[in-house]
Enzyme design. Sequence first.
Site, PDB file in Angstrom:
ATOM      1  N   SER A  11       0.914  -1.233   0.145  1.00 48.50           N
ATOM      2  CA  SER A  11      -0.035   0.050   0.036  1.00 48.50           C
ATOM      3  C   SER A  11       0.795   1.230  -0.038  1.00 48.50           C
ATOM      4  CB  SER A  11      -0.852   0.004   1.326  1.00 48.50           C
ATOM      5  OG  SER A  11      -1.581   1.142   1.212  1.00 48.50           O
ATOM      6  N   HIS A  12       0.207   2.254  -0.365  1.00 46.23           N
ATOM      7  CA  HIS A  12       0.806   3.492  -0.353  1.00 46.23           C
ATOM      8  C   HIS A  12       1.130   4.104   1.152  1.00 46.23           C
ATOM      9  CE1 HIS A  12      -0.179   3.680  -4.466  1.00 46.23           C
ATOM     10  NE2 HIS A  12       0.673   4.576  -4.940  1.00 46.23           N
ATOM     11  N   SER A  13       0.262   3.532   1.762  1.00 43.18           N
ATOM     12  CA  SER A  13       0.237   3.808   3.464  1.00 43.18           C
ATOM     13  C   SER A  13       0.608   2.783   4.209  1.00 43.18           C
ATOM     14  CB  SER A  13      -1.412   4.413   3.632  1.00 43.18           C
ATOM     15  OG  SER A  13      -1.546   4.773   5.020  1.00 43.18           O
ATOM     16  N   SER A  73       1.396   3.391  -8.225  1.00 39.09           N
ATOM     17  CA  SER A  73       2.468   2.892  -8.142  1.00 39.09           C
ATOM     18  C   SER A  73       2.966   1.822  -7.495  1.00 39.09           C
ATOM     19  CB  SER A  73       3.241   4.159  -7.561  1.00 39.09           C
ATOM     20  OG  SER A  73       3.002   4.378  -6.316  1.00 39.09           O
TER      21      SER A  73
END
Length: 130
Positions: A11-13, A73
């Site tokens: 995840s991005h987070s 991404s």
Amino acid sequence: MSAPVGIVLVSHSADLASGLHQLVRQIGSDEVPIGTAGGTDDGRIGTSYDVIHEAIRHADRGGGVVVLPDLGSSVLTARTVLEDHPRSDVLIVDAPFVEGAVAAVVTAASGGDLEAVAKAAQEARHVSKL
């Protein structure tokens, strides 16, 4: 007993990956190795090649690894890691992040092999919530 399939949540987070890890850990089993790759190396929102690569190593117990990215991404970075370190027993799966992770962990906890775990994650896309 065969080695369990590992799951990697990308995840991005870091918070999102960690929260989903907590959720699936409660639903699944302590026997399913789960790696998280959330955020960048320095804790920002984004993705990290090195963090993803390490999460795959962490989740690998010999039964293969299913990689579940959230979006954008994270998909591109996970694909790059797998292109640079090709293995037939590590699969990136196009699945809804939360529902796919739950389905994958439940299937892995019940002894499913790599193909069954990947398929369960993918099929989660078609489960109606209402």
